[in-house]
Scaffold this motif. Structure first.
Motif, mmCIF file in Angstrom:
data_model
loop_
_atom_site.group_PDB
_atom_site.id
_atom_site.type_symbol
_atom_site.label_atom_id
_atom_site.label_comp_id
_atom_site.label_asym_id
_atom_site.label_seq_id
_atom_site.Cartn_x
_atom_site.Cartn_y
_atom_site.Cartn_z
ATOM 1 N N TYR A 153 -5.683 5.418 36.198
ATOM 2 C CA TYR A 153 -5.496 5.825 34.459
ATOM 3 C C TYR A 153 -7.274 5.138 34.669
ATOM 4 N N TYR A 181 0.093 3.642 37.921
ATOM 5 C CA TYR A 181 -0.516 5.196 37.169
ATOM 6 C C TYR A 181 -1.105 4.945 36.365
ATOM 7 N N ALA A 182 -0.876 3.750 35.390
ATOM 8 C CA ALA A 182 -1.634 2.514 34.349
ATOM 9 C C ALA A 182 -3.293 2.365 35.060
ATOM 10 N N ALA A 231 -11.026 6.045 33.949
ATOM 11 C CA ALA A 231 -12.052 6.118 32.992
ATOM 12 C C ALA A 231 -12.974 5.142 33.156
#
Length: 150
Positions: A97, A93-94, A101
């Motif tokens: 992201y 998940y990180a 981003a």
């Protein structure tokens, strides 16, 4: 440099030979002056760091207590083993992201180029291709259940 050339020509007129190794000594000393400055600066930098660490070691208070000797874990007393299992989905998940981003940063230059004359249609198509790749990646992650927190 002209005085060195005059001396060399004067020696040759008298029949004396000037070794080629000594002819370039003046040139090489000027060449290595730059390295001397860099070396001196490096030595000063290393000495500055050593003096700062030495002063910190001499001036700090040393009062060992049992609380200070414990392993620090975000203010919580360490209990149990040092090994803990973490689920991979948090890292995925990180990672997703970070990918989205960073990719969103590419939208800002596109917006500035899109406003320039003559780039409208081509940049619009390129950006929809780019956003299509991002959408496919997000759809794939959603289908795999990566975005679920259960």
């Amino acid at each position: 440099m002209s005085s060195n050339a005059d001396e060399t020509s004067a020696h040759r007129e008298r029949g004396a030979t000037v070794p080629e190794a000594t002819a370039g000594i003046a040139d090489s000393s000027a060449y290595f002056d730059g390295y001397g400055v860099v070396g001196l600066l490096a030595v000063i930098g290393v000495l500055f760091v050593c003096v700062a660490f030495g002063a910190g070691r001499l001036l700090r208070p040393v009062v060992p207590t049992p609380e200070k000797l414990l392993t620090y874990e975000c203010g919580v007393d360490p209990v149990g083993e040092g090994w803990a299992h973490t689920q991979v989905r948090y890292y995925v998940y990180a990672f997703l992201y970070v990918i989205f981003a960073v990719d969103s940063v590419f939208l800002f230059p596109w917006a500035t180029v899109f406003a320039a004359p003559g780039f409208g249609g081509a940049t619009l198509v390129e950006m929809f291709v780019f956003l299509g790749f991002l959408a496919v990646g997000l759809l794939y992650a959603w289908k795999k259940g990566v975005l679920e927190w259960t």
